[in-house]
Design an enzyme around this catalytic site. Structure first.
Site, PDB file in Angstrom:
ATOM      1  N   LEU A 219       0.841  -1.199   0.000  1.00 24.60           N
ATOM      2  CA  LEU A 219       0.000   0.000   0.000  1.00 24.60           C
ATOM      3  C   LEU A 219       0.875   1.248   0.000  1.00 24.60           C
ATOM      4  CD1 LEU A 219      -2.470  -1.474   2.623  1.00 24.60           C
ATOM      5  CD2 LEU A 219      -2.954  -1.102   0.196  1.00 24.60           C
ATOM      6  N   PRO A 220       0.299   2.441  -0.202  1.00 21.78           N
ATOM      7  CA  PRO A 220       1.142   3.641  -0.335  1.00 21.78           C
ATOM      8  C   PRO A 220       1.999   3.941   0.900  1.00 21.78           C
ATOM      9  CG  PRO A 220      -1.059   4.066  -1.189  1.00 21.78           C
ATOM     10  CD  PRO A 220      -1.117   2.724  -0.524  1.00 21.78           C
TER      11      PRO A 220
ATOM     12  N   LYS B  30      15.147   0.078   3.676  1.00 24.18           N
ATOM     13  CA  LYS B  30      14.532   0.643   2.478  1.00 24.18           C
ATOM     14  C   LYS B  30      14.583   2.178   2.524  1.00 24.18           C
ATOM     15  CE  LYS B  30      11.594   1.059  -1.067  1.00 24.18           C
ATOM     16  NZ  LYS B  30      11.715   0.555  -2.413  1.00 24.18           N
TER      17      LYS B  30
ATOM     18  N   LYS C 240       9.026  11.555   1.096  1.00 24.53           N
ATOM     19  CA  LYS C 240       8.470  10.786   2.216  1.00 24.53           C
ATOM     20  C   LYS C 240       9.498   9.771   2.718  1.00 24.53           C
ATOM     21  CE  LYS C 240       6.806   6.938   1.780  1.00 24.53           C
ATOM     22  NZ  LYS C 240       6.245   5.623   1.470  1.00 24.53           N
TER      23      LYS C 240
END
Lengths: 295, 295, 295, 295
Positions: free
Chosen positions: A69-70, A171, A240
């Site tokens: 998901l985002p 990540k 982000k």
């Protein structure tokens, strides 16, 4: 073996990833359930890959639940809807580029239900997803990872990097390094351009030399110097992720002046240039700062 | 063809580079003159490669003069000793990692004698020099470059990047990007290490992902995580090159906050850790800043 | 008027602050209850100022509860012990240099009990506390502030800066600016010192010019150039506050490259030089980075 | 005493400075010669202050030559026109905000004529110049300074900071610190504004606290929060001075990550917002980076 895998979130990455699960299930006699907020997409996936489109209630019996998901906020929402229905022993594999703190919170919450959470973000882009060659960096219980490792039909490489949240942390740091290499190479080219140097030639030299990076070799020549900036990975998402890396740094009590500075500059670029443009368009801010065009 | 080439400066790079000139001369019937501040070295080179060891006065008749010295200051010294003896039409190819401003000054000075100056720093390290596969980035007159391009027997790739000084500028920016990628990757690993992440696994993932760079792929795993820090390219020289890049930025009136910050941090590392250690030992300063060891 | 005020935490700041409350109570017929983790200290305060030393259970009936503790974590602990005993209508004034997120959490938790939380950190140091001339920056409900404003007997200036957490945010930004001015002035002096400039003379000039700051005027001359570094405000606490400012920046989605960089450098200094030394000893890291002493 | 002083450059600063020389000469029986590129201005100065407007050739016999020009480049030009005419024993006092390297070059050139060069930049703005209360930071021979110290009729404070160039170096560092305090305070306010904090109240608090600076106390409230940005000292000149400070850092082999970063950001602001606006308008770039207005 008859394992049942559920995949939630059929976006640009999730769609081909779930496709690989379905392909593998066809070979092993397993089941692949797919769900998407937009139901039609799940139906289309079932028709294309032979997966089974389900309601959320249908996910309850899965052995493994994948989410892609985002952000971690959407995973929180999903978890709220599902947690009452999951069987003990289920393993939840979150392939979102999420936040380590969210992972720890979610893992704790699920463990009360006997469900094990693994953060398992992926790298390789849509091309890697289609090819089933993604790199997966996994945080969480090593035994749980071993139990599901063979189910990662979308993966070329699977690496266990640490406890819960470690996958998201790695990540985030990787993407922060992408931001650093993009930005710094852009700065260098801007200075050279102002000095009258041929940028194509300069980039060719750098790519044959010690300062090269994925950004210099595979992004700046193809996307910036061509002025194409094809929007595959949005600048807002890069900002982000660099922000999550900044939180990782803060959370670890670490000192990382360059990562922090580049996070701020990438955020400024996302604000000034826009979050929807390709991440390489961060260099448009460098161009404005230097009154020069990188071509 | 019988061209006469002179090579001044038989250091770790110059020795094999001049060796390739001599090999090629053997094939084409040309002459390779070699000179070194320490005369014995020139004699040894002559014995090993069939070059001809000469006094400085013997350089006067060369068609092409190559220099490969520590900094532009040494080239200035050489130029002072030679300029009165050089013939008009000579081409001076400086393979030093020099300073663009020095290049412009030297080119102007030599042009009064009818001598053409090319700044032609190389990339590829001692391994590339031995293999004759160096990348050469050349600044200066394109016609002069064409006249000597075939003489670059040590090169795999020769790229003309702009006017006088442009070669040095590109080299400095490349090495500044090396400093950036080294430092930023070190910061990321330090934060992950403080968070309990396995660094070998994290680096493996980054090297398969978008944040990878030459530093992450070929230096940090082999030199830092192993704790070996083999001294091939000194930290003081990396700081010098990052400083030249800072001067390039300043000279172009450019704005490059990340390059400037990393120059300062690399300089601090060279001061705190020492200039003679391998350039990868800059990460020892990051370790001290974070009370953590990268292994 | 017979109001009962409780003050929890009689450290270097809290001791004289509570003393002012007691003095004022003596004038107005009110009561000042004091509590400290080390009971003897509360007893000594009572003897010196005429306050009343109490057990935590004795705090329950206070109209206003003041806390002045090292970090928000200690306030959380206090709140856990007290929240079941507080009367609706009580106002909790936290003078800690706390975290805005903690303030929002604490305010929400207390509001369920009918207790209003104000974050009210102070500035002015121990000298300002003794003189009763502290500056108080208050976040939270304006009406609640008006109800207690006259009780701030330790204050010279009281400023309402916004909603819950705004007081802590402003305090963190102020201390981050202290870190910036200290560090940047130190860098400038280090460069000048390496160039042979007389630092006392340079500082005198800066303090009469546009680059002056509280750090240059009141700290560096007195504490650094004298080599005294008297430990009044610890480097670890400055790093903590700069870190809270970094969290404020992140939480607001802001881009602040300089504050983020200085946070990282201050943290590095606290790690390399030590958290207990005076905050001005951050400049000892600059000295090491530059192989120079600031004197 | 009958000394003859010449003042070259009657700009916003030079005009009142030369006025003070003339006033003092009236008291002591000396002579003040004034020269300006635009001759009418010198004539007007003579009428207003009783100075004597001269051609450049008339400067030859002066005991002391003052210059106050935009940059060292203009001083170079002036020196070229005058050097053949100056008497040995003349003292040249350059009040320009110049470059230390230029000072060393100019001093060497003049010393061949028996003329002594002092770099003597001033601080205090046009208000300080009119009041005759400027701070002068002087580099060069201490004996020469003593010989002319009483001639500095425009000065409130005169400080000898080191050898030739030290005055310019200190001035550049001071202005770099002005840039740092402006920028960092702007960042802090932008983050607070995004968090809903009242900026006027926040600035009031900071100005009563440890993070205050000349920028926070005398510039941001009056020029930025009012949205007036009155153009007294141009952003391009601030960027030029921060750049000189960067050169001072580089020239000294110093490590100054914050000064270097802020130089880059100030330069970016001068490019993006424009060089002619008031230097406080650098904060307009911070506003764009944060999508917020500082008011």
């Amino acid at each position: 073996m008859g394992k049942t895998l559920a995949f939630l979130g059929l976006g640009a990455m999730g769609w081909p990833m779930a496709g690989h699960l379905a392909r593998r299930a066809g070979e092993t006699g397993g089941h692949t359930l797919v769900w998407n907020r937009t139901r039609e997409k799940a139906g289309a996936h079932a028709r294309e890959f032979g997966s089974e489109a389900v309601e959320l209630s249908g996910v309850a019996g899965a052995d493994v639940v994948f989410t892609c998901l985002p952000t971690s906020a959407e995973v929180d929402g999903m978890l709220g809807e599902l947690e009452g229905t999951l069987r003990p022993g289920t393993i939840w594999v979150d392939c979102t580029s999420g936040h380590p703190e969210a992972a720890r919170r979610q893992a704790e919450r699920l463990s009360e239900r006997g469900v094990t959470f693994l953060d398992a973000p992926v790298s390789g882009g849509t091309a890697g997803a289609r090819a089933g060659r993604l790199t997966v960096m996994v945080g969480g219980d090593a035994g749980a990872l071993n139990a599901v490792r063979d189910d990662f039909a979308f993966a070329g490489t699977v690496v266990h990097v640490g406890g819960v949240g470690a996958g998201f942390a790695v990540k985030a740091v990787n993407n922060a390094l992408l931001a650093v290499t993009l930005w710094a190479t852009g700065e260098g080219l801007a200075a050279l351009a102002r000095g009258g140097v041929n940028l194509g030639a300069a980039l060719e030299v750098i790519n044959a030399s010690s300062g090269r990076s994925n950004a210099s070799q595979n992004l700046i020549g193809q996307r910036v110097l061509t002025r194409e900036f094809p929007a595959t990975f949005g600048l807002g998402l890069l900002a982000k992720d660099a922000g999550i890396a900044a939180d990782v740094v803060r959370g670890a009590g670490a000192s990382a002046p360059v990562l922090m500075q580049v996070e701020a500059l990438t955020r400024a670029a996302a604000t000034l240039i826009g979050p929807e443009v390709d991440h390489t368009a961060a260099l448009r801010l460098i161009e404005r700062m230097n009154a020069v065009e990188l071509r």
